[in-house]
Design an enzyme around this catalytic site. Structure first.
Site, PDB file in Angstrom:
ATOM      1  N   SER A 289       5.357  -4.831   9.595  1.00  0.00           N
ATOM      2  CA  SER A 289       4.712  -6.302   9.331  1.00  0.00           C
ATOM      3  C   SER A 289       3.189  -6.439   9.464  1.00  0.00           C
ATOM      4  CB  SER A 289       5.084  -6.780  10.844  1.00  0.00           C
ATOM      5  OG  SER A 289       6.469  -6.822  11.002  1.00  0.00           O
TER       6      SER A 289
ATOM      7  N   ARG B  95       0.932  -8.156   6.149  1.00  0.00           N
ATOM      8  CA  ARG B  95      -0.153  -9.227   6.534  1.00  0.00           C
ATOM      9  C   ARG B  95      -1.565  -8.620   6.228  1.00  0.00           C
ATOM     10  NH1 ARG B  95       4.554  -9.738   9.187  1.00  0.00           N
ATOM     11  NH2 ARG B  95       5.126 -11.683  10.146  1.00  0.00           N
TER      12      ARG B  95
ATOM     13  N   GLY C 199      12.034  -8.959   2.834  1.00  0.00           N
ATOM     14  CA  GLY C 199      12.068 -10.393   3.293  1.00  0.00           C
ATOM     15  C   GLY C 199      10.634 -10.793   3.617  1.00  0.00           C
TER      16      GLY C 199
ATOM     17  N   GLN D  52       8.726 -14.690  10.181  1.00  0.00           N
ATOM     18  CA  GLN D  52       8.650 -14.530   8.728  1.00  0.00           C
ATOM     19  C   GLN D  52       8.493 -16.040   8.267  1.00  0.00           C
ATOM     20  OE1 GLN D  52      11.920 -12.642   6.853  1.00  0.00           O
ATOM     21  NE2 GLN D  52      11.005 -10.413   7.327  1.00  0.00           N
TER      22      GLN D  52
ATOM     23  N   ASP E 229      14.302  -6.027  15.446  1.00  0.00           N
ATOM     24  CA  ASP E 229      14.784  -4.941  14.455  1.00  0.00           C
ATOM     25  C   ASP E 229      15.280  -3.651  15.422  1.00  0.00           C
ATOM     26  OD1 ASP E 229      14.021  -6.512  12.465  1.00  0.00           O
ATOM     27  OD2 ASP E 229      12.200  -5.790  12.236  1.00  0.00           O
TER      28      ASP E 229
ATOM     29  N   LYS F 101      20.039 -10.172   8.289  1.00  0.00           N
ATOM     30  CA  LYS F 101      18.870  -9.051   7.963  1.00  0.00           C
ATOM     31  C   LYS F 101      19.372  -8.332   6.409  1.00  0.00           C
ATOM     32  CE  LYS F 101      16.460 -10.047  11.425  1.00  0.00           C
ATOM     33  NZ  LYS F 101      15.254 -10.686  11.045  1.00  0.00           N
TER      34      LYS F 101
ATOM     35  N   ARG G  70      23.917  -6.793  10.339  1.00  0.00           N
ATOM     36  CA  ARG G  70      23.699  -5.701  11.174  1.00  0.00           C
ATOM     37  C   ARG G  70      24.893  -5.508  12.365  1.00  0.00           C
ATOM     38  NH1 ARG G  70      17.221  -4.803  10.759  1.00  0.00           N
ATOM     39  NH2 ARG G  70      17.194  -3.966   8.978  1.00  0.00           N
TER      40      ARG G  70
ATOM     41  N   ARG H  24      17.471   0.665   8.686  1.00  0.00           N
ATOM     42  CA  ARG H  24      17.529   0.803  10.075  1.00  0.00           C
ATOM     43  C   ARG H  24      19.073   1.202  10.471  1.00  0.00           C
ATOM     44  NH1 ARG H  24      12.469  -0.880  11.182  1.00  0.00           N
ATOM     45  NH2 ARG H  24      11.838  -2.686  10.481  1.00  0.00           N
TER      46      ARG H  24
HETATM   47  C1  S3P Z   1       9.241  -9.641  10.249  1.00  0.00           C
HETATM   48  C2  S3P Z   1       9.838 -10.502  11.259  1.00  0.00           C
HETATM   49  C3  S3P Z   1      11.343 -10.381  11.725  1.00  0.00           C
HETATM   50  C4  S3P Z   1      11.889  -8.861  11.423  1.00  0.00           C
HETATM   51  C5  S3P Z   1      11.325  -8.441  10.188  1.00  0.00           C
HETATM   52  C6  S3P Z   1       9.833  -8.534   9.916  1.00  0.00           C
HETATM   53  C7  S3P Z   1       8.026  -9.978  10.094  1.00  0.00           C
HETATM   54  O1  S3P Z   1      11.959 -11.374  10.968  1.00  0.00           O
HETATM   55  O2  S3P Z   1      13.336  -8.910  11.559  1.00  0.00           O
HETATM   56  O3  S3P Z   1      11.790  -6.969   9.939  1.00  0.00           O
HETATM   57  O4  S3P Z   1       7.259  -9.137   9.433  1.00  0.00           O
HETATM   58  O5  S3P Z   1       7.310 -11.103  10.076  1.00  0.00           O
HETATM   59  P1  S3P Z   1      12.243 -12.701  11.587  1.00  0.00           P
HETATM   60  O6  S3P Z   1      11.652 -13.598  10.508  1.00  0.00           O
HETATM   61  O7  S3P Z   1      13.821 -13.080  11.783  1.00  0.00           O
HETATM   62  O8  S3P Z   1      11.420 -12.717  12.859  1.00  0.00           O
END
Ligand code: S3P
Length: 439
Positions: A24, A28, A97, A172, A318, A345, A349, A396
């Site tokens: 993550s 960023r 994602g 996200q 996660d 996801k 999952r 995962r």
């Molecule tokens: C992430 C946020 C999470 C997580 C994903 C990474 C991120 O998803 O499951 O693997 O980097 O912002 P959410 O948007 O459901 O919080």
């Protein structure tokens, strides 16, 4: 599908491991430094396919990025908020994602055509959750299936701030809104029911943005300017969780995981493992690039069943696949609930883990928003040949099965190993090293 064979481990695990850099934060670091002013040097960037997709997209938008030593050091030459040029081609987010949702927010503020696409898994995931708030901000953004799925098309954007109560807790989605808010006229306020990971808030703040974030509310003003910073990416707790799990289910094991991110919005797995009975110590805690980092020392102990629900879920979202494997080794019936987000996801999952657990001869009940798991009280997993592997493995899930295989009654062929490189390219290598050390 690429297969990966893992045999049961012959003795207790004793090791000190460095896990890969946080996924993550790696995403960023590229996104935020690309819109900052000046040269940002990123040390310990994660060279996994998800983060490389983010990096390539920034290069397609005209950002100068240089990488050396297999991405050990990445330098981004940011030229501020308005430095992107229209990409010549579609932007491929692959399986990621985070790339698709965060880039939707950022590109919504740009008045040129951009098209975001991805692999089959990403094309089936919900995108209405970003398209809706960005449209409320004035973005011209649309998607397939009545604006609910990718590909996403963005054509122009003159944005204004909004007050947005998030219907689901998602880092996200809130990050997409925050990135758009940097370009919007007026202030943006985001309210989350349950707090999700706060890396965007922390990194924007470290780059000099005016942003207030406290508990579940974020206020971000307009007319911001970001200044380049040097960053070090800590180890990913979501990757560390696989080795915390292996240590906790193999009697007599002890492991030290070095320089791991212990941000409270991510470290739910530590608290849950402690409550289940594992001995976990967090030492050498320090702050690096605005994030708390520490060594995690874990020792195996008897594990008891637990209920995990409510505001704890986003803090280990996660880690739930690997938590299912830990619960399946505990004494008694564990429960995961309020976790419907897991269905959206990289795979569904809840469904996939229910199937994996049945294949490992664990009694499991699939609920709409969770799982009930009857633990084996430390007995090895037995492969049930009458049950098929799930049709879709994601990174995962594949890694969770590999950890379970260390405690199975016979070697396991794990399908879908190619997915592991989306977040943990060296996973197989580390498992093989642990196997060799345990002979
Ligand atoms: C992430 C946020 C999470 C997580 C994903 C990474 C991120 O998803 O499951 O693997 O980097 O912002 P959410 O948007 O459901 O919080």
């Amino acid at each position: 599908m690429k297969q990966f064979t893992v045999s049961p481990i012959k003795s207790a695990l004793k090791a000190t491991i460095s896990v890969p850099p946080d996924k993550s934060i790696s995403h960023r670091s590229i996104i935020i430094s690309s819109i900052a002013n000046g040269r940002t040097e990123i040390k310990n960037f994660l060279p996994a396919s998800d983060c490389l997709n983010t990096l390539k997209i920034m290069q397609q938008l005209g950002v100068e990025i240089s990488c050396c030593n297999n991405y050990e050091s990445v330098t981004v030459y940011g030229k501020g908020f308005h430095s992107f040029s229209e990409p010549k081609n579609i932007l491929n987010c692959g399986n990621s994602g985070t790339t698709m949702r965060l880039m939707s927010g950022l590109l919504s503020a740009h008045s040129f055509l951009s098209i975001l696409t991805g692999d089959d898994s990403l094309l089936s995931r919900p995108m209405g959750r970003v398209i809706e708030p960005l449209t409320l901000m004035g973005a011209k953004i649309s998607g397939r299936e009545h604006n609910t799925k990718a590909p996403i098309v963005i054509t122009a954007g003159v944005l204004h701030g909004i007050n947005y109560e998030m219907p689901i807790s998602s880092a996200q989605v809130k990050s997409a809104i925050m990135l758009a808010a940097l370009y919007a006229k007026g202030e943006t306020k985001i309210i989350e029911k349950e707090k999700s990971r706060d890396h965007t808030e922390r990194m924007l703040s470290a780059f000099g943005a005016t942003i207030q974030y406290d508990k579940n509310e974020i206020i971000i003003g307009s007319e911001q300017r970001l200044e380049a910073q040097n960053l070090f990416i800590p180890g990913d707790i979501s990757s560390a969780a696989f080795f915390m799990a292996a240590t906790s289910i193999i009697p007599g094991s002890e492991m030290v995981l070095q320089k791991v991110l212990v941000n409270p919005t991510r470290s739910g797995i530590i608290n849950v493992l402690k409550k289940m009975g594992a001995k976990v110590e967090v030492t050498n805690k320090k702050d690096i690039s605005g994030e708390p980092v520490a060594d995690i020392c874990i020792t195996a102990n008897e594990l008891n069943a637990i209920e995990v629900k409510g505001s704890t879920i986003p803090l280990l979202i996660d880690e739930i696949p690997i938590l299912c494997i830990i619960m399946a080794q505990a004494k008694g019936k564990s429960l995961i609930k309020d976790a419907k987000e897991l269905r959206f996801k990289e795979s569904d999952r809840l469904k996939t883990m229910a199937c994996v657990l049945r294949k490992l001869s664990v009694e499991v009940n699939e609920l709409e928003d969770g799982l009930e798991i009857n633990g084996l009280n430390g007995e090895p997993f037995k492969i049930n040949y009458s049950i098929e592997w799930p049709s879709h493995f994601d990174h995962r899930i594949a890694m969770s099965v590999a950890i379970a295989a260390l405690k199975a009654n016979e070697p396991l062929n794990i399908p879908g190993a190619e997915w592991i490189s989306t977040s943990f390219p060296d996973f197989e290598k580390i498992i093989n090293k642990l196997q060799m050390a345990a002979v």
